[in-house]
Design a protein around this motif. Structure first.
Motif, PDB file in Angstrom:
ATOM      1  N   ARG A   1       0.832  -1.203   0.000  1.00  0.00           N
ATOM      2  CA  ARG A   1       0.000   0.000   0.000  1.00  0.00           C
ATOM      3  C   ARG A   1       0.869   1.257   0.000  1.00  0.00           C
ATOM      4  O   ARG A   1       0.599   2.223  -0.725  1.00  0.00           O
ATOM      5  CB  ARG A   1      -0.928  -0.006   1.207  1.00  0.00           C
ATOM      6  CG  ARG A   1      -1.925   1.153   1.200  1.00  0.00           C
ATOM      7  CD  ARG A   1      -2.543   1.374   2.558  1.00  0.00           C
ATOM      8  NE  ARG A   1      -3.217   0.205   3.057  1.00  0.00           N
ATOM      9  CZ  ARG A   1      -3.252  -0.149   4.334  1.00  0.00           C
ATOM     10  NH1 ARG A   1      -2.609   0.582   5.244  1.00  0.00           N
ATOM     11  NH2 ARG A   1      -3.914  -1.213   4.725  1.00  0.00           N
ATOM     12  N   ALA A   2       1.937   1.238   0.802  1.00  0.00           N
ATOM     13  CA  ALA A   2       2.830   2.400   0.855  1.00  0.00           C
ATOM     14  C   ALA A   2       3.505   2.642  -0.494  1.00  0.00           C
ATOM     15  O   ALA A   2       3.624   3.797  -0.950  1.00  0.00           O
ATOM     16  CB  ALA A   2       3.881   2.191   1.948  1.00  0.00           C
ATOM     17  N   SER A   3       3.945   1.560  -1.154  1.00  0.00           N
ATOM     18  CA  SER A   3       4.579   1.698  -2.466  1.00  0.00           C
ATOM     19  C   SER A   3       3.591   2.241  -3.489  1.00  0.00           C
ATOM     20  O   SER A   3       3.929   3.114  -4.310  1.00  0.00           O
ATOM     21  CB  SER A   3       5.112   0.346  -2.937  1.00  0.00           C
ATOM     22  OG  SER A   3       6.145  -0.121  -2.098  1.00  0.00           O
ATOM     23  N   LEU A   4       2.371   1.728  -3.455  1.00  0.00           N
ATOM     24  CA  LEU A   4       1.337   2.191  -4.376  1.00  0.00           C
ATOM     25  C   LEU A   4       1.038   3.662  -4.167  1.00  0.00           C
ATOM     26  O   LEU A   4       0.970   4.443  -5.128  1.00  0.00           O
ATOM     27  CB  LEU A   4       0.075   1.353  -4.175  1.00  0.00           C
ATOM     28  CG  LEU A   4      -1.230   1.894  -4.755  1.00  0.00           C
ATOM     29  CD1 LEU A   4      -1.122   2.082  -6.252  1.00  0.00           C
ATOM     30  CD2 LEU A   4      -2.384   0.973  -4.397  1.00  0.00           C
TER      31      LEU A   4
ATOM     32  N   LEU B   1       1.407   6.728  -6.886  1.00  0.00           N
ATOM     33  CA  LEU B   1       0.299   7.582  -7.299  1.00  0.00           C
ATOM     34  C   LEU B   1       0.590   9.056  -7.015  1.00  0.00           C
ATOM     35  O   LEU B   1       0.208   9.938  -7.798  1.00  0.00           O
ATOM     36  CB  LEU B   1      -0.985   7.159  -6.583  1.00  0.00           C
ATOM     37  CG  LEU B   1      -1.594   5.819  -6.987  1.00  0.00           C
ATOM     38  CD1 LEU B   1      -2.810   5.505  -6.122  1.00  0.00           C
ATOM     39  CD2 LEU B   1      -1.974   5.802  -8.467  1.00  0.00           C
ATOM     40  N   ALA B   2       1.280   9.326  -5.922  1.00  0.00           N
ATOM     41  CA  ALA B   2       1.580  10.716  -5.559  1.00  0.00           C
ATOM     42  C   ALA B   2       2.520  11.372  -6.557  1.00  0.00           C
ATOM     43  O   ALA B   2       2.461  12.594  -6.774  1.00  0.00           O
ATOM     44  CB  ALA B   2       2.192  10.758  -4.161  1.00  0.00           C
ATOM     45  N   ALA B   3       3.391  10.579  -7.184  1.00  0.00           N
ATOM     46  CA  ALA B   3       4.377  11.129  -8.121  1.00  0.00           C
ATOM     47  C   ALA B   3       4.016  10.857  -9.576  1.00  0.00           C
ATOM     48  O   ALA B   3       4.829  11.116 -10.469  1.00  0.00           O
ATOM     49  CB  ALA B   3       5.750  10.523  -7.817  1.00  0.00           C
ATOM     50  N   LEU B   4       2.813  10.348  -9.824  1.00  0.00           N
ATOM     51  CA  LEU B   4       2.453   9.892 -11.170  1.00  0.00           C
ATOM     52  C   LEU B   4       2.326  11.050 -12.151  1.00  0.00           C
ATOM     53  O   LEU B   4       1.555  11.990 -11.918  1.00  0.00           O
ATOM     54  CB  LEU B   4       1.119   9.139 -11.110  1.00  0.00           C
ATOM     55  CG  LEU B   4       0.665   8.429 -12.383  1.00  0.00           C
ATOM     56  CD1 LEU B   4       1.613   7.282 -12.714  1.00  0.00           C
ATOM     57  CD2 LEU B   4      -0.756   7.906 -12.220  1.00  0.00           C
ATOM     58  N   PRO B   5       3.077  11.019 -13.263  1.00  0.00           N
ATOM     59  CA  PRO B   5       2.906  12.041 -14.299  1.00  0.00           C
ATOM     60  C   PRO B   5       1.655  11.754 -15.125  1.00  0.00           C
ATOM     61  O   PRO B   5       1.004  10.718 -14.976  1.00  0.00           O
ATOM     62  CB  PRO B   5       4.173  11.875 -15.155  1.00  0.00           C
ATOM     63  CG  PRO B   5       4.508  10.426 -15.006  1.00  0.00           C
ATOM     64  CD  PRO B   5       4.121  10.043 -13.610  1.00  0.00           C
TER      65      PRO B   5
END
Length: 284
Positions: A51-54, A58-62
């Motif tokens: 979950r943390a990796s996901l 998502l937070a850095a997704l271009p």
């Protein structure tokens, strides 16, 4: 065309949440949708780290062509409740959230309420006999439901049967009918033999015939064959354009085109072909 189907979504590619090195590779396939999985693909001891990796991804997704979402754990479990609460608190806005093993309207309503502040939609997996029998109510339970997905292998185990085209046929037809009535998408179970492209294409063509708007994938190599199968040929795309133009010229009155009757149902099929053809025409 309903809001749920206004954007063609032909293939959803699953990627394990516990394998963050595969996230970007999955997005690079150009799959219409990529689903990072926190459920079946993740071992119990890896749930929190996945979950943390996901969330970090998502937070850095271009900006990407693919819609990127996630599958949480079942809301009937403590893990699923934790996933939902963490996502609601994260401030992240995935393109969609897949809910596995949905059986009740209350589950959908809870997810919808918990994520009311997030501009996202939901995919409900139908994986049990109860889920299938109640799918008509589930399909209209919340306005942000994008699609129903057939979870064939969990379903057939619960049914006490064996996985085959014949045993999947009835639930596929039933689910596709319910989804069409509700105006939402209908997604098929993945094809498990990742080396059998011919079998994958054949099964994709068959579920398209049944009314499925998309098919899930479990390997990057499956994405192009699935997405290509949904596209019209160049000849089909050309005819679809001529059908729409001819009916527009006739004011919507049924006419003959190339010696064949053309009326509103044919026009609807043509409009769908044009929407898919905007993505390209079928290769091969």
């Amino acid at each position: 065309m309903s809001a749920a189907l206004s954007t063609p979504r032909r293939c959803l590619l699953f990627v394990p949440g516990s394998r963050p090195e595969r996230y970007a590779k999955a997005v690079a396939t150009g799959a219409d949708q990529v689903c990072i999985d926190l459920e079946d693909a993740v071992a119990p001891g890896d749930k929190e780290s996945a979950r943390a990796s996901l969330f970090a991804f998502l937070a850095a997704l271009p900006q990407t062509r693919s819609e990127i979402g996630l599958r949480i754990n079942p809301l009937s479990s403590a893990l699923g409740q934790a996933d939902l609460q963490a996502l609601a608190a994260s401030g992240l806005k995935p393109a969609f959230v897949m809910l596995p093993k949905v059986e009740t309207v209350a589950e959908l309503q809870q997810a919808d309420a918990a994520l009311a502040a997030i501009d996202t939609v939901f995919i409900a997996q139908i994986e049990t006999p109860k889920g299938l029998l109640d799918a008509r109510a589930l399909a209209t339970a919340i306005p942000r439901l994008q699609a129903l997905m057939f979870g064939g292998f969990d379903y057939i185990v619960a049914l006490r049967g064996r996985a085959s085209w014949e045993s999947f046929f009835h639930p596929r037809v039933q689910l596709a009918t319910i989804a069409a009535e509700a105006g939402v998408g209908c997604m098929d179970v993945p094809y498990l033999d990742i080396k059998d492209e011919a079998g994958l294409v054949q099964e994709t063509e068959r579920v398209i015939d049944l009314g499925f708007t998309a098919k899930a994938a479990i390997h990057p190599a499956q994405v192009d064959p699935i997405q290509n199968a949904y596209l019209p040929t160049a000849a089909e795309y050309d005819r679809a354009q001529r059908v729409v133009a001819a009916l527009a010229a006739s004011g919507g009155e049924a006419i003959q085109l190339d010696g064949k009757l053309v009326d509103r149902p044919i026009e609807i099929a043509a409009e769908r072909a044009i929407a898919l053809g905007a993505l390209g025409v079928r290769a091969g």
